[in-house]
Motif scaffolding. Structure first.
Motif, PDB file in Angstrom:
ATOM      1  N   ASN A  43       0.847  -1.189   0.000  1.00  8.19           N
ATOM      2  CA  ASN A  43       0.000   0.000   0.000  1.00  8.19           C
ATOM      3  C   ASN A  43       0.889   1.248   0.000  1.00  8.19           C
ATOM      4  N   SER A  44       0.730   2.072  -1.011  1.00  3.95           N
ATOM      5  CA  SER A  44       1.576   3.263  -1.141  1.00  3.95           C
ATOM      6  C   SER A  44       1.273   4.313  -0.064  1.00  3.95           C
ATOM      7  N   ASN A  45       0.121   4.228   0.575  1.00  2.23           N
ATOM      8  CA  ASN A  45      -0.238   5.182   1.628  1.00  2.23           C
ATOM      9  C   ASN A  45       0.291   4.781   2.999  1.00  2.23           C
ATOM     10  N   LEU A  46       0.942   3.641   3.071  1.00  2.00           N
ATOM     11  CA  LEU A  46       1.421   3.128   4.347  1.00  2.00           C
ATOM     12  C   LEU A  46       2.542   3.990   4.900  1.00  2.00           C
ATOM     13  N   VAL A  50       5.887   1.980   9.886  1.00  5.07           N
ATOM     14  CA  VAL A  50       5.182   0.782  10.310  1.00  5.07           C
ATOM     15  C   VAL A  50       5.696  -0.469   9.574  1.00  5.07           C
ATOM     16  N   LYS A  51       6.451  -0.288   8.503  1.00  4.44           N
ATOM     17  CA  LYS A  51       6.936  -1.443   7.733  1.00  4.44           C
ATOM     18  C   LYS A  51       7.775  -2.416   8.562  1.00  4.44           C
ATOM     19  N   PRO A  52       8.693  -1.940   9.401  1.00  4.32           N
ATOM     20  CA  PRO A  52       9.448  -2.898  10.224  1.00  4.32           C
ATOM     21  C   PRO A  52       8.538  -3.701  11.168  1.00  4.32           C
ATOM     22  N   VAL A  53       7.507  -3.058  11.683  1.00  4.19           N
ATOM     23  CA  VAL A  53       6.551  -3.754  12.555  1.00  4.19           C
ATOM     24  C   VAL A  53       5.818  -4.822  11.761  1.00  4.19           C
ATOM     25  N   LEU A  54       5.384  -4.474  10.555  1.00  2.00           N
ATOM     26  CA  LEU A  54       4.693  -5.449   9.712  1.00  2.00           C
ATOM     27  C   LEU A  54       5.610  -6.619   9.363  1.00  2.00           C
ATOM     28  N   GLN A  55       6.895  -6.345   9.147  1.00  4.15           N
ATOM     29  CA  GLN A  55       7.830  -7.434   8.847  1.00  4.15           C
ATOM     30  C   GLN A  55       7.967  -8.368  10.047  1.00  4.15           C
ATOM     31  N   GLU A  56       7.998  -7.815  11.245  1.00 11.96           N
ATOM     32  CA  GLU A  56       8.072  -8.639  12.454  1.00 11.96           C
ATOM     33  C   GLU A  56       6.820  -9.506  12.583  1.00 11.96           C
ATOM     34  N   ILE A  57       5.660  -8.932  12.284  1.00 13.92           N
ATOM     35  CA  ILE A  57       4.408  -9.688  12.353  1.00 13.92           C
ATOM     36  C   ILE A  57       4.410 -10.794  11.310  1.00 13.92           C
ATOM     37  N   TYR A  58       4.926 -10.491  10.127  1.00 15.21           N
ATOM     38  CA  TYR A  58       5.004 -11.505   9.068  1.00 15.21           C
ATOM     39  C   TYR A  58       5.894 -12.664   9.513  1.00 15.21           C
ATOM     40  N   SER A  90      -0.947   3.337  16.645  1.00 14.60           N
ATOM     41  CA  SER A  90      -0.425   4.697  16.542  1.00 14.60           C
ATOM     42  C   SER A  90      -0.247   5.155  15.104  1.00 14.60           C
ATOM     43  N   PHE A  91      -0.204   4.214  14.151  1.00 11.68           N
ATOM     44  CA  PHE A  91      -0.027   4.578  12.747  1.00 11.68           C
ATOM     45  C   PHE A  91      -1.308   4.540  11.939  1.00 11.68           C
TER      46      PHE A  91
END
Length: 92
Positions: A43-46, A50-58, A90-91
């Motif tokens: 998502n270009s609006n992300l 938050v990307k590092p958090v999403l990678q940890e969740i993945y 928070s994001f």
């Protein structure tokens, strides 16, 4: 009908919160987390923060999907689950 960004974030938060609260989950939930994270990452609006958090969740969901004891995996990640939910909130 595809989920919009806010629906995806809400679903991601709901699954993580449920796993944290219940200390259990399913392989299907791990697979759903993976799909949500993949969709959010493109998502270009992300918010880039938050990307590092999403990678940890993945990574968490990948490990959970293949573990022999998913409940133990969730239990050992309680602090991470709490942190991820707070960070995502928070994001969003």
């Amino acid at each position: 009908m595809p989920l919009n960004y806010h629906d995806q974030v809400n679903l991601l938060t709901d699954i993580l919160t449920n796993q944290q609260t219940d200390c259990c989950g399913s392989v299907a939930e791990c697979e759903q987390l993976e799909r949500l994270v993949k969709s959010l990452m493109v998502n270009s609006n992300l918010d880039q923060n938050v990307k590092p958090v999403l990678q940890e969740i993945y990574d968490y969901s990948q490990n959970g999907k293949y573990t022999s004891d998913l409940d133990e995996h969730i239990l050992t990640n309680q602090e991470n689950l709490s942190s991820w939910v707070n960070n995502i909130g928070s994001f969003s």
